[in-house]
Design a protein around this motif. Structure first.
Motif, PDB file in Angstrom:
ATOM      1  N   UNK A 119       0.922  -0.934  -0.068  1.00 13.69           N
ATOM      2  CA  UNK A 119      -0.219   0.321   0.210  1.00 13.69           C
ATOM      3  C   UNK A 119       1.353   1.783  -0.083  1.00 13.69           C
ATOM      4  N   UNK A 120       2.205   1.174   0.667  1.00 13.08           N
ATOM      5  CA  UNK A 120       2.712   2.457   0.950  1.00 13.08           C
ATOM      6  C   UNK A 120       3.235   2.646  -0.368  1.00 13.08           C
ATOM      7  N   UNK A 121       4.013   1.410  -0.532  1.00 13.53           N
ATOM      8  CA  UNK A 121       4.844   1.553  -2.152  1.00 13.53           C
ATOM      9  C   UNK A 121       4.066   2.523  -3.268  1.00 13.53           C
ATOM     10  N   UNK A 122       2.214   1.749  -3.174  1.00 12.13           N
ATOM     11  CA  UNK A 122       1.814   2.043  -4.280  1.00 12.13           C
ATOM     12  C   UNK A 122       0.605   3.520  -4.478  1.00 12.13           C
ATOM     13  N   UNK A 123       1.318   3.506  -3.585  1.00 11.54           N
ATOM     14  CA  UNK A 123       0.183   5.620  -2.535  1.00 11.54           C
ATOM     15  C   UNK A 123       1.541   6.134  -3.060  1.00 11.54           C
ATOM     16  N   UNK A 124       2.658   5.988  -3.739  1.00 11.47           N
ATOM     17  CA  UNK A 124       3.872   7.267  -3.607  1.00 11.47           C
ATOM     18  C   UNK A 124       4.178   7.567  -2.463  1.00 11.47           C
ATOM     19  N   UNK A 125       4.239   6.535  -1.593  1.00  8.40           N
ATOM     20  CA  UNK A 125       4.810   6.708  -0.355  1.00  8.40           C
ATOM     21  C   UNK A 125       5.902   5.770  -0.554  1.00  8.40           C
ATOM     22  N   UNK A 126       6.644   5.686  -1.583  1.00  2.00           N
ATOM     23  CA  UNK A 126       7.846   4.217  -1.776  1.00  2.00           C
ATOM     24  C   UNK A 126       9.149   4.210  -0.646  1.00  2.00           C
ATOM     25  N   UNK A 127       9.448   5.560  -0.020  1.00  4.78           N
ATOM     26  CA  UNK A 127      10.291   5.507   0.966  1.00  4.78           C
ATOM     27  C   UNK A 127       9.951   5.444   2.450  1.00  4.78           C
ATOM     28  N   UNK A 128       8.782   5.337   2.858  1.00  3.68           N
ATOM     29  CA  UNK A 128       8.333   5.552   3.878  1.00  3.68           C
ATOM     30  C   UNK A 128       8.316   3.765   3.380  1.00  3.68           C
ATOM     31  N   UNK A 129       7.267   2.835   2.375  1.00  3.39           N
ATOM     32  CA  UNK A 129       7.466   1.543   2.424  1.00  3.39           C
ATOM     33  C   UNK A 129       8.703   0.650   2.300  1.00  3.39           C
ATOM     34  N   UNK A 130       9.977   1.603   2.297  1.00  2.00           N
ATOM     35  CA  UNK A 130      11.288   0.825   2.051  1.00  2.00           C
ATOM     36  C   UNK A 130      12.074   1.470   3.177  1.00  2.00           C
ATOM     37  N   UNK A 131      12.184   1.798   4.378  1.00  2.00           N
ATOM     38  CA  UNK A 131      12.494   2.610   5.484  1.00  2.00           C
ATOM     39  C   UNK A 131      11.345   0.940   6.848  1.00  2.00           C
ATOM     40  N   UNK A 132      10.444   0.958   6.412  1.00  2.00           N
ATOM     41  CA  UNK A 132       9.351   0.134   6.873  1.00  2.00           C
ATOM     42  C   UNK A 132       9.791  -1.484   6.381  1.00  2.00           C
ATOM     43  N   UNK A 133      10.559  -1.860   5.195  1.00  2.00           N
ATOM     44  CA  UNK A 133      10.911  -3.092   5.081  1.00  2.00           C
ATOM     45  C   UNK A 133      11.627  -3.412   5.704  1.00  2.00           C
ATOM     46  N   UNK A 134      12.354  -2.460   5.870  1.00  2.00           N
ATOM     47  CA  UNK A 134      14.329  -2.734   6.288  1.00  2.00           C
ATOM     48  C   UNK A 134      14.399  -3.249   7.973  1.00  2.00           C
ATOM     49  N   UNK A 135      13.480  -1.759   8.200  1.00  2.00           N
ATOM     50  CA  UNK A 135      14.008  -1.510   9.586  1.00  2.00           C
ATOM     51  C   UNK A 135      12.672  -2.791  10.386  1.00  2.00           C
ATOM     52  N   UNK A 136      11.377  -2.797   9.896  1.00  2.00           N
ATOM     53  CA  UNK A 136      10.868  -3.916  10.812  1.00  2.00           C
ATOM     54  C   UNK A 136      11.275  -5.572  10.414  1.00  2.00           C
ATOM     55  N   UNK A 137      12.548  -6.308   9.347  1.00  4.85           N
ATOM     56  CA  UNK A 137      13.801  -7.455   9.668  1.00  4.85           C
ATOM     57  C   UNK A 137      14.876  -7.314  10.658  1.00  4.85           C
ATOM     58  N   UNK A 138      15.455  -6.425  10.526  1.00  7.90           N
ATOM     59  CA  UNK A 138      16.507  -5.521  11.329  1.00  7.90           C
ATOM     60  C   UNK A 138      15.472  -5.268  12.924  1.00  7.90           C
ATOM     61  N   UNK A 139      14.711  -4.995  13.205  1.00  5.91           N
ATOM     62  CA  UNK A 139      13.984  -5.076  14.248  1.00  5.91           C
ATOM     63  C   UNK A 139      13.703  -6.254  14.745  1.00  5.91           C
ATOM     64  N   UNK A 140      13.086  -7.359  14.178  1.00  9.22           N
ATOM     65  CA  UNK A 140      12.976  -8.368  13.845  1.00  9.22           C
ATOM     66  C   UNK A 140      14.256  -9.326  14.415  1.00  9.22           C
TER      67      UNK A 140
END
Length: 160
Positions: A119-140
């Motif tokens: 939703x973030x990427x297709x909604x024009x918020x790719x930067x937030x989507x990529x941050x969320x992607x990386x932060x979740x993996x690293x954080x988990x």
């Protein structure tokens, strides 16, 4: 028992949820008690996640903090649980399926994580989507590693 520095399970341990032989006896693949505690635990975990999402909604295009926190906390709790069921409560056959597969499996939500990214990427918020992607993996991964280490240290300290 010797432990591998990265693997939270003791060397030679088997996954009791997968291994069909325990103590030399064949185990039924669909034990009703195990399925029952998983179902009850899953309902509890999913309900907790749902209530958190109602009380802490994510604005459109915003960083999904609620799902992020749920997944990081859930992974940290899984780290604690795995140490406890492999090192302390080794004879409690329903604890891991109830808490791990059920409660924490229902509580954490990596499917929502994937949908949030899409939703973030297709909604024009790719930067937030990529941050969320990386932060979740690293954080988990950090949550599991830190809680495994801290729980093992606490157990070692308490048994001295």
């Amino acid at each position: 028992m010797e432990h591998h520095p990265v693997n939270p399970l003791p060397r030679g341990a088997v996954d009791s949820d997968v291994d069909l032989r325990v103590d030399g006896r064949a185990r039924r693949a669909h034990d009703p008690a195990i399925l029952g505690v998983i179902a009850v635990g899953g309902a509890l975990g999913a309900t907790a996640r749902y209530l958190i999402s109602l009380g802490w909604p994510t604005p459109a295009g915003g960083f999904p903090v609620n799902t992020f926190v749920i997944n990081i906390v859930g992974c940290g709790l899984i780290g604690i649980l795995m140490v406890l069921v492999t090192d302390v409560f080794t004879q409690q056959r329903l604890v891991r399926p109830f808490l791990g597969t059920g409660v924490l499996g229902g509580f954490t939500t990596f499917s929502t994580y994937a949908v949030d990214i899409e939703k973030l990427v297709t909604g024009g918020h790719a930067g937030t989507g990529l941050l969320y992607l990386a932060a979740t993996v690293v954080g988990a991964l950090l949550a599991v590693r830190c809680t495994v280490s801290a729980t093992r240290a606490l157990i070692t300290w308490r048994t001295r």
